[in-house]
Design an enzyme around this catalytic site. Structure first.
Site, PDB file in Angstrom:
ATOM      1  N   THR A   1       5.685   7.130  20.873  1.00 45.62           N
ATOM      2  CA  THR A   1       5.614   8.512  20.387  1.00 45.62           C
ATOM      3  C   THR A   1       4.184   8.999  20.166  1.00 45.62           C
ATOM      4  OG1 THR A   1       6.107   9.818  18.404  1.00 45.62           O
ATOM      5  CG2 THR A   1       6.002   7.472  18.081  1.00 45.62           C
ATOM      6  N   ASP A   2       3.999  10.300  20.256  1.00 44.59           N
ATOM      7  CA  ASP A   2       2.683  10.898  19.949  1.00 44.59           C
ATOM      8  C   ASP A   2       2.324  10.743  18.468  1.00 44.59           C
ATOM      9  OD1 ASP A   2       4.520  12.747  18.882  1.00 44.59           O
ATOM     10  OD2 ASP A   2       3.870  14.429  20.127  1.00 44.59           O
TER      11      ASP A   2
ATOM     12  N   GLY B   1      21.655   5.165  21.924  1.00 38.64           N
ATOM     13  CA  GLY B   1      21.083   6.269  21.149  1.00 38.64           C
ATOM     14  C   GLY B   1      20.937   7.520  22.008  1.00 38.64           C
TER      15      GLY B   1
ATOM     16  N   THR C   1      23.326   0.787  15.409  1.00 41.65           N
ATOM     17  CA  THR C   1      23.032   1.265  14.051  1.00 41.65           C
ATOM     18  C   THR C   1      23.736   2.611  13.878  1.00 41.65           C
ATOM     19  OG1 THR C   1      21.116   2.571  14.693  1.00 41.65           O
ATOM     20  CG2 THR C   1      20.716   0.221  14.226  1.00 41.65           C
TER      21      THR C   1
ATOM     22  N   ASN D   1       8.033  15.331  21.095  1.00 43.09           N
ATOM     23  CA  ASN D   1       9.419  15.357  20.571  1.00 43.09           C
ATOM     24  C   ASN D   1      10.436  15.672  21.660  1.00 43.09           C
ATOM     25  OD1 ASN D   1       7.754  15.567  18.184  1.00 43.09           O
ATOM     26  ND2 ASN D   1       9.567  16.259  17.084  1.00 43.09           N
TER      27      ASN D   1
ATOM     28  N   LYS E   1       5.733   2.225  14.909  1.00 44.07           N
ATOM     29  CA  LYS E   1       5.644   2.399  16.366  1.00 44.07           C
ATOM     30  C   LYS E   1       4.242   2.017  16.851  1.00 44.07           C
ATOM     31  CE  LYS E   1       8.310   3.844  18.901  1.00 44.07           C
ATOM     32  NZ  LYS E   1       9.395   3.178  19.692  1.00 44.07           N
TER      33      LYS E   1
ATOM     34  N   ALA F   1       5.677   6.186  12.089  1.00 45.38           N
ATOM     35  CA  ALA F   1       4.563   6.231  13.040  1.00 45.38           C
ATOM     36  C   ALA F   1       3.786   4.915  13.011  1.00 45.38           C
ATOM     37  CB  ALA F   1       3.655   7.414  12.717  1.00 45.38           C
TER      38      ALA F   1
HETATM   39  P1  NAD Z   1      17.868   7.177  18.409  1.00 41.57           P
HETATM   40  O1  NAD Z   1      17.543   7.031  16.968  1.00 41.57           O
HETATM   41  O2  NAD Z   1      18.761   8.281  18.856  1.00 41.57           O
HETATM   42  O3  NAD Z   1      18.505   5.817  18.968  1.00 41.57           O
HETATM   43  C1  NAD Z   1      17.945   4.573  18.711  1.00 41.57           C
HETATM   44  C2  NAD Z   1      18.879   3.524  19.327  1.00 41.57           C
HETATM   45  O4  NAD Z   1      18.303   2.222  19.078  1.00 41.57           O
HETATM   46  C3  NAD Z   1      20.283   3.507  18.713  1.00 41.57           C
HETATM   47  O5  NAD Z   1      21.249   3.378  19.730  1.00 41.57           O
HETATM   48  C4  NAD Z   1      20.279   2.269  17.826  1.00 41.57           C
HETATM   49  O6  NAD Z   1      21.558   1.681  17.670  1.00 41.57           O
HETATM   50  C5  NAD Z   1      19.325   1.360  18.604  1.00 41.57           C
HETATM   51  N1  NAD Z   1      18.698   0.341  17.761  1.00 41.57           N
HETATM   52  C6  NAD Z   1      18.081   0.517  16.556  1.00 41.57           C
HETATM   53  N2  NAD Z   1      17.646  -0.667  16.086  1.00 41.57           N
HETATM   54  C7  NAD Z   1      17.973  -1.602  17.019  1.00 41.57           C
HETATM   55  C8  NAD Z   1      17.765  -3.010  17.118  1.00 41.57           C
HETATM   56  N3  NAD Z   1      17.143  -3.695  16.145  1.00 41.57           N
HETATM   57  N4  NAD Z   1      18.211  -3.650  18.211  1.00 41.57           N
HETATM   58  C9  NAD Z   1      18.855  -2.977  19.197  1.00 41.57           C
HETATM   59  N5  NAD Z   1      19.093  -1.645  19.149  1.00 41.57           N
HETATM   60  C10 NAD Z   1      18.652  -0.972  18.079  1.00 41.57           C
HETATM   61  O7  NAD Z   1      16.456   7.236  19.187  1.00 41.57           O
HETATM   62  P2  NAD Z   1      15.851   8.319  20.188  1.00 41.57           P
HETATM   63  O8  NAD Z   1      15.509   9.552  19.418  1.00 41.57           O
HETATM   64  O9  NAD Z   1      16.712   8.398  21.384  1.00 41.57           O
HETATM   65  O10 NAD Z   1      14.465   7.607  20.543  1.00 41.57           O
HETATM   66  C11 NAD Z   1      14.406   6.599  21.531  1.00 41.57           C
HETATM   67  C12 NAD Z   1      13.000   6.053  21.609  1.00 41.57           C
HETATM   68  O11 NAD Z   1      12.073   7.093  21.889  1.00 41.57           O
HETATM   69  C13 NAD Z   1      12.488   5.418  20.307  1.00 41.57           C
HETATM   70  O12 NAD Z   1      11.753   4.270  20.629  1.00 41.57           O
HETATM   71  C14 NAD Z   1      11.614   6.469  19.686  1.00 41.57           C
HETATM   72  O13 NAD Z   1      10.595   5.905  18.868  1.00 41.57           O
HETATM   73  C15 NAD Z   1      11.033   7.123  20.926  1.00 41.57           C
HETATM   74  N6  NAD Z   1      10.644   8.539  20.768  1.00 41.57           N
HETATM   75  C16 NAD Z   1      11.527   9.422  20.236  1.00 41.57           C
HETATM   76  C17 NAD Z   1      11.170  10.774  20.158  1.00 41.57           C
HETATM   77  C18 NAD Z   1      12.146  11.811  19.611  1.00 41.57           C
HETATM   78  O14 NAD Z   1      11.795  12.986  19.545  1.00 41.57           O
HETATM   79  N7  NAD Z   1      13.365  11.439  19.245  1.00 41.57           N
HETATM   80  C19 NAD Z   1       9.927  11.207  20.629  1.00 41.57           C
HETATM   81  C20 NAD Z   1       9.043  10.260  21.172  1.00 41.57           C
HETATM   82  C21 NAD Z   1       9.429   8.922  21.253  1.00 41.57           C
HETATM   83  P1  TYD Z   2      11.900  15.875  13.176  1.00 39.38           P
HETATM   84  O1  TYD Z   2      12.961  16.427  14.065  1.00 39.38           O
HETATM   85  O2  TYD Z   2      12.309  15.005  12.033  1.00 39.38           O
HETATM   86  O3  TYD Z   2      10.839  15.150  14.122  1.00 39.38           O
HETATM   87  P2  TYD Z   2       9.365  14.563  13.774  1.00 39.38           P
HETATM   88  O4  TYD Z   2       9.138  14.602  12.319  1.00 39.38           O
HETATM   89  O5  TYD Z   2       9.483  13.173  14.287  1.00 39.38           O
HETATM   90  O6  TYD Z   2       8.414  15.420  14.543  1.00 39.38           O
HETATM   91  O7  TYD Z   2      11.074  17.090  12.561  1.00 39.38           O
HETATM   92  C1  TYD Z   2      10.412  18.045  13.400  1.00 39.38           C
HETATM   93  C2  TYD Z   2       9.674  18.996  12.482  1.00 39.38           C
HETATM   94  O8  TYD Z   2      10.637  19.748  11.732  1.00 39.38           O
HETATM   95  C3  TYD Z   2       8.794  18.300  11.459  1.00 39.38           C
HETATM   96  O9  TYD Z   2       7.622  19.071  11.247  1.00 39.38           O
HETATM   97  C4  TYD Z   2       9.642  18.295  10.191  1.00 39.38           C
HETATM   98  C5  TYD Z   2      10.449  19.585  10.327  1.00 39.38           C
HETATM   99  N1  TYD Z   2      11.786  19.545   9.685  1.00 39.38           N
HETATM  100  C6  TYD Z   2      12.168  20.548   8.787  1.00 39.38           C
HETATM  101  O10 TYD Z   2      11.397  21.485   8.510  1.00 39.38           O
HETATM  102  N2  TYD Z   2      13.413  20.461   8.226  1.00 39.38           N
HETATM  103  C7  TYD Z   2      14.276  19.462   8.517  1.00 39.38           C
HETATM  104  O11 TYD Z   2      15.401  19.428   7.943  1.00 39.38           O
HETATM  105  C8  TYD Z   2      13.872  18.448   9.453  1.00 39.38           C
HETATM  106  C9  TYD Z   2      14.793  17.318   9.790  1.00 39.38           C
HETATM  107  C10 TYD Z   2      12.619  18.543  10.016  1.00 39.38           C
END
Ligand code: NAD
Ligand code: TYD
Length: 334
Positions: free
Chosen positions: A124-125, A10, A36, A177, A152, A149
């Site tokens: 995550t926060d 991911g 996925t 984020n 998690k 949320a």
């Molecule tokens: P992403 O959605 O880009 O990637 C998730 C990865 O997990 C993918 O490669 C997917 O194939 C794999 N995956 C999903 N289900 C699986 C399963 N059952 N078994 C094995 N692999 C599986 O995620 P990301 O945005 O890189 O986030 C990574 C981690 O950080 C997550 O745990 C997320 O909750 C956490 N996180 C994300 C953010 C953000 O802003 N994206 C912020 C804080 C914490």
């Molecule tokens: P997102 O990137 O989905 O992260 P998270 O909801 O996990 O914080 O969204 C960030 C913020 O942007 C959230 O307040 C929702 C808003 N948002 C939009 O306004 N339009 C969009 O199309 C998306 C995907 C998010």
């Protein structure tokens, strides 16, 4: 040192694997990923032939797959694998419970059978819910508002219980984020940048007055690297930069960088249960010696440039399953 990284195909998992293989060439990495819609082997093309990197396709919720990935044993497990997109969790929560709750449980059960020196739960926060003023600390209560949320938070609570009950060396992180190159174009920043590069409008939910704290990918990698070395078992660490931005500010920055005006904004129906504001106190992490390395604006420019220069990477993603998801989302909301 041998590390099992889950969800390594991911956005953040692949960035972390590349960071580790570059900065710790003596570490062995096993990547367990179900692939996925969000997992993409192309994210790891440049390292797929490294001798100290191994990919195992499998599900963290399947004990056999987890055992296969652990093999003769690993020193650490870092769990990035999750279903991660709030809007998808509102449409179809099932996969979130299976992966984020049962998957975490399955990894923790495997920990009980193997001698693993450290487990880091990447979380995550959003588990804290929304905060009107001030900052969440690691002691703030869990008040999750979306199925994502809540899933998690459930995984994190299992981590706490497995530390308290079985004394397993578990650390939980609550990060703000992420943003940076190569994020799946369903999240705010990559969606808006790629829409504008395709000359489409950007869908701002509600009034766009919600606020998120942002961390650039490389700085998150450095935080996890530090916790892998200095994090204390049983502790929770917030990971934030203090860069709290309202969605409209992020939107205006992207518009300006790409030479567009506000005519490209489309205000759309708000996300149900939409959290207004996340903001973290990350002093505990800073006390270990972590600080962010670049400004929010510099991170944004690097991110936007990546999408400009790598159209081949995201254009093909924005079809097929991706379009089906948007059709479902807008049918549900209208
Ligand atoms: P992403 O959605 O880009 O990637 C998730 C990865 O997990 C993918 O490669 C997917 O194939 C794999 N995956 C999903 N289900 C699986 C399963 N059952 N078994 C094995 N692999 C599986 O995620 P990301 O945005 O890189 O986030 C990574 C981690 O950080 C997550 O745990 C997320 O909750 C956490 N996180 C994300 C953010 C953000 O802003 N994206 C912020 C804080 C914490
Ligand atoms: P997102 O990137 O989905 O992260 P998270 O909801 O996990 O914080 O969204 C960030 C913020 O942007 C959230 O307040 C929702 C808003 N948002 C939009 O306004 N339009 C969009 O199309 C998306 C995907 C998010």
């Amino acid at each position: 040192m041998k590390i099992l990284i889950t969800g390594g195909a991911g956005f953040m998992g692949s960035t972390f694997i590349k960071y580790i293989l570059k900065n710790h060439p003596d570490w062995q990495i096993v990547n367990l990923d179900k692939l996925t819609y969000a997992g993409n082997p192309e994210n790891l093309k440049e390292v797929e032939n490294c001798q100290n990197y191994e990919f195992v396709k499998g599900d963290i919720a399947n004990r056999g797959d987890v055992e296969k990935a652990i093999g003769d044993g690993v020193d650490k497990i870092i769990n990035y694998a999750a279903e991660t997109h709030v809007d998808r969790s509102i449409l179809e929560p099932d996969a979130f419970i299976k992966t984020d709750v049962f998957g975490t449980f399955t990894l923790l059960e495997a920990m009980r059978q193997h001698n693993v020196a450290q487990y880091i739960q990447i979380s995550t926060d959003e588990v804290y819910g929304s905060i009107q003023n001030g900052l969440f600390t690691e002691a703030s209560p869990f008040e999750p508002n979306s199925p994502y949320a809540a899933s998690k938070a459930s995984g994190d609570l299992l981590c706490r219980a497995y530390f308290k009950t079985y004394n397993l060396p578990i650390i939980v992180t609550h990060s703000c984020n992420f943003y940076g190159p190569n994020q799946y174009p369903e999240k705010l920043i990559p969606l808006f940048v790629t829409n504008l590069l395709e000359d489409k409008k950007v869908p701002v939910y509600g009034k766009g007055n919600q606020s998120r704290e942002w961390i650039f990918t490389n700085d998150h990698c450095r935080a996890i690297e530090l916790l892998a070395e200095k994090g204390q078992p049983g502790e929770v660490y917030n990971i934030g930069t203090g860069w709290c931005k309202e969605n409209m500010e992020v939107t205006r920055f992207i518009l300006a960088e790409l030479g567009f005006g506000e005519e490209k904004i489309e205000f759309v129906k708000d996300r149900p249960g939409h959290d207004l504001r996340y903001a973290l106190n990350s002093q505990k992490l800073k006390n270990l010696g972590w600080a962010h390395s670049l400004s929010w604006e510099e991170g944004m420019r690097r991110t936007i440039s990546w999408y400009k220069e790598n159209e081949d990477r995201w254009k093909k993603i924005k079809s097929g399953e991706y379009l089906e998801y948007y059709k479902r989302q807008y049918a549900e909301r209208s």
